[in-house]
Design a protein around this motif. Structure first.
Motif, PDB file in Angstrom:
ATOM      1  N   HIS A   1       0.959  -1.265   0.143  1.00 22.12           N
ATOM      2  CA  HIS A   1       0.037   0.133   0.064  1.00 22.12           C
ATOM      3  C   HIS A   1       0.942   1.104   0.004  1.00 22.12           C
ATOM      4  O   HIS A   1       2.044   1.054   0.519  1.00 22.12           O
ATOM      5  CB  HIS A   1      -1.022   0.262   1.204  1.00 22.12           C
TER       6      HIS A   1
ATOM      7  N   SER B   1       0.729   3.439   1.959  1.00 27.13           N
ATOM      8  CA  SER B   1       0.928   3.986   3.413  1.00 27.13           C
ATOM      9  C   SER B   1       2.160   4.161   3.737  1.00 27.13           C
ATOM     10  O   SER B   1       2.654   5.090   4.519  1.00 27.13           O
ATOM     11  CB  SER B   1       0.077   3.131   4.382  1.00 27.13           C
TER      12      SER B   1
ATOM     13  N   ARG C   1       0.418  -6.806  -4.577  1.00 26.47           N
ATOM     14  CA  ARG C   1      -0.082  -8.205  -3.770  1.00 26.47           C
ATOM     15  C   ARG C   1      -0.150  -9.433  -4.483  1.00 26.47           C
ATOM     16  O   ARG C   1      -0.429  -9.415  -5.520  1.00 26.47           O
ATOM     17  CB  ARG C   1      -1.481  -7.678  -3.159  1.00 26.47           C
TER      18      ARG C   1
ATOM     19  N   GLN D   1      -3.180   3.018  -6.100  1.00 26.50           N
ATOM     20  CA  GLN D   1      -4.115   3.486  -4.937  1.00 26.50           C
ATOM     21  C   GLN D   1      -3.550   5.067  -5.125  1.00 26.50           C
ATOM     22  O   GLN D   1      -2.694   5.534  -5.426  1.00 26.50           O
ATOM     23  CB  GLN D   1      -3.376   3.024  -3.708  1.00 26.50           C
TER      24      GLN D   1
ATOM     25  N   GLU E   1      -3.615   7.298  -1.610  1.00 26.81           N
ATOM     26  CA  GLU E   1      -4.018   7.542  -0.024  1.00 26.81           C
ATOM     27  C   GLU E   1      -3.838   8.883   0.284  1.00 26.81           C
ATOM     28  O   GLU E   1      -3.123   9.681  -0.525  1.00 26.81           O
ATOM     29  CB  GLU E   1      -2.875   6.623   0.696  1.00 26.81           C
TER      30      GLU E   1
ATOM     31  N   PHE F   1      -3.350   0.710  11.538  1.00 24.04           N
ATOM     32  CA  PHE F   1      -2.784   2.010  11.504  1.00 24.04           C
ATOM     33  C   PHE F   1      -3.737   2.998  11.729  1.00 24.04           C
ATOM     34  O   PHE F   1      -3.374   4.303  11.912  1.00 24.04           O
ATOM     35  CB  PHE F   1      -1.804   2.071  10.261  1.00 24.04           C
TER      36      PHE F   1
ATOM     37  N   PHE G   1      -6.781   7.916   4.684  1.00 25.98           N
ATOM     38  CA  PHE G   1      -7.678   7.185   3.991  1.00 25.98           C
ATOM     39  C   PHE G   1      -6.817   6.716   2.569  1.00 25.98           C
ATOM     40  O   PHE G   1      -5.859   7.139   2.385  1.00 25.98           O
ATOM     41  CB  PHE G   1      -8.698   7.994   3.421  1.00 25.98           C
ATOM     42  N   GLY G   2      -7.523   5.438   2.059  1.00 24.13           N
ATOM     43  CA  GLY G   2      -6.789   5.016   0.930  1.00 24.13           C
ATOM     44  C   GLY G   2      -7.911   4.534   0.012  1.00 24.13           C
ATOM     45  O   GLY G   2      -8.789   3.662   0.388  1.00 24.13           O
TER      46      GLY G   2
HETATM   47  N1  PHE Z   1      -3.601   1.006   3.737  1.00 28.42           N
HETATM   48  C1  PHE Z   1      -5.140   0.524   3.188  1.00 28.42           C
HETATM   49  C2  PHE Z   1      -5.006  -0.533   2.077  1.00 28.42           C
HETATM   50  O1  PHE Z   1      -4.293  -0.542   1.314  1.00 28.42           O
HETATM   51  C3  PHE Z   1      -5.917   1.765   3.150  1.00 28.42           C
HETATM   52  C4  PHE Z   1      -6.004   2.562   4.323  1.00 28.42           C
HETATM   53  C5  PHE Z   1      -5.258   3.568   4.176  1.00 28.42           C
HETATM   54  C6  PHE Z   1      -6.950   2.534   5.212  1.00 28.42           C
HETATM   55  C7  PHE Z   1      -5.202   4.691   5.216  1.00 28.42           C
HETATM   56  C8  PHE Z   1      -7.099   3.472   6.381  1.00 28.42           C
HETATM   57  C9  PHE Z   1      -6.516   4.534   6.396  1.00 28.42           C
HETATM   58  O2  PHE Z   1      -6.064  -1.195   2.289  1.00 28.42           O
END
Ligand code: PHE
Length: 343
Positions: free
Chosen positions: A170, A172, A196, A210, A212, A252, A308-309
């Motif tokens: 991700h 993140s 993945r 993605q 984020e 997280f 968020f993502g």
């Molecule tokens: N990192 C999560 C994912 O890849 C998405 C996410 C990001 C969720 C930030 C909550 C906060 O699924």
């Protein structure tokens, strides 16, 4: 007169048997016969010496010879692909111009740009990071210590040569890199490719994209998160779309939620896309976990934030009516060029 006719005959034979293989020989031919000091001009001058009663016949023979020399030259020129000296004469300026082939943006990039431009209007800037990540940025710092069961939520590709490296699951990981810089407040978007270990099919792929987002400042609350995402949904899917948050779990964020919007295909009445529920899940979100802030040397007593993502492929599939995820990565020009004029 007899003389003249024999000479013309000899000239014709010579012209007919002159070998012309390239532009240089062609030019030599032109100078010898058709040039201002050429043989055609010279022999035309012999008209003066012809007796008046023979002038008509001589004139005809000379003219015929001149035309013969000129047409032979034109034919040779055609064959040689046009002499350099007169190649411009071959350009037809009245023809319409050649169309410039237009490139097109990839549908995933188009969708990413749409998402990014909406958040940019709220003051979010864009950050990028490496696709090969170390364990700390992809997991550890995000409150996923070794052996944490939630690591199994994301089927990770590990780098064989170094088990500490993974293909990021991700973006993140880029949030961590931004927080580590220690510059607050942070209002950032992290678009990018993630990996993945999933079987490739029409509905899932071993890599996807993605966007984020991360917002950290003093007094950031869940209400800010909701307002930001409401704005995004209205801009992205229209003001009639309804939104709902469902409690969820991410290591997280705490609290965590997933956000659904009313299905943009059936409008909420139920169809195959929304599996007859009327809702489509579009993103995960939550308040940044205090452990994550501490891991990045940010004081959780002073600062709070939300994250968020969301995936890019799924909204792109819905928007452009693409029914197979694999089409996005096959580089088939027939598929890609259809997006030339899409925004
Ligand atoms: N990192 C999560 C994912 O890849 C998405 C996410 C990001 C969720 C930030 C909550 C906060 O699924």
């Amino acid at each position: 007169m007899e003389n003249l006719l024999t000479k013309l005959d000899a000239y014709k034979k010579e012209i007919a048997s002159t070998p012309v293989a390239d532009a240089q020989q062609l030019e030599e031919f032109r100078i010898k016969w058709l040039g201002t000091k050429g043989l055609v001009k010279a022999i035309m001058g012999e008209m003066k010496t012809v007796a008046p009663e023979l002038k008509k016949e001589a004139g005809q023979a000379l003219n015929e010879f001149k035309i013969f020399a000129e047409t032979t030259y034109e034919t040779l020129k055609e064959a040689a692909g046009g002499a350099a000296s007169s190649s411009t004469a071959r350009i037809d300026l009245s023809l319409p111009g050649d169309e410039m082939p237009l490139g097109s943006r990839h549908p995933v990039v188009l969708m990413k740009n749409r998402i990014v431009s909406i958040f940019q209007r709220l003051g979010f800037a864009v950050a990028e990071g490496p696709e090969i990540e170390d364990d700390w940025h992809n997991f550890g710092a995000l409150n996923l210590p070794e052996h944490h069961p939630a690591r199994d939520m994301q089927d990770t590709f590990y780098v064989q040569q170094n088990p500490d490296w993974v293909l990021r699951t991700h973006t993140s990981s880029v949030q961590i890199r931004e927080m580590e810089k220690g510059k607050l407040p942070i209002r950032m978007l992290m678009p990018g490719r993630v990996y993945r270990n999933e079987t490739v099919s029409a509905r899932s792929h071993c890599f996807f994209h993605q966007v984020e987002g991360l917002y950290i400042d003093e007094h950031v609350s869940f209400a800010d998160l909701k307002q930001t995402l409401y704005f995004f949904v209205k801009e992205m899917y229209g003001k009639d779309v309804k939104v709902r948050f469902r409690p969820s779990y991410f290591p997280f964020t705490e609290p965590s939620a997933e956000m659904d919007v009313t299905c943009f295909i059936c409008g909420g009445s139920g169809c195959n896309i929304c599996k007859k529920t009327g809702w489509v899940e579009i993103l995960g979100c939550g308040m940044v976990h205090p452990n994550v802030l501490s891991n990045c040397n940010i004081d959780p007593g002073k600062y709070t934030g939300f994250a968020f993502g969301m995936g890019i492929e799924r909204p792109a599939m819905l928007k452009y009516g693409v029914n197979d995820l694999r089409l996005f990565s096959e580089n088939d020009v027939r598929f890609l060029k259809q997006f030339t004029s899409a925004i």
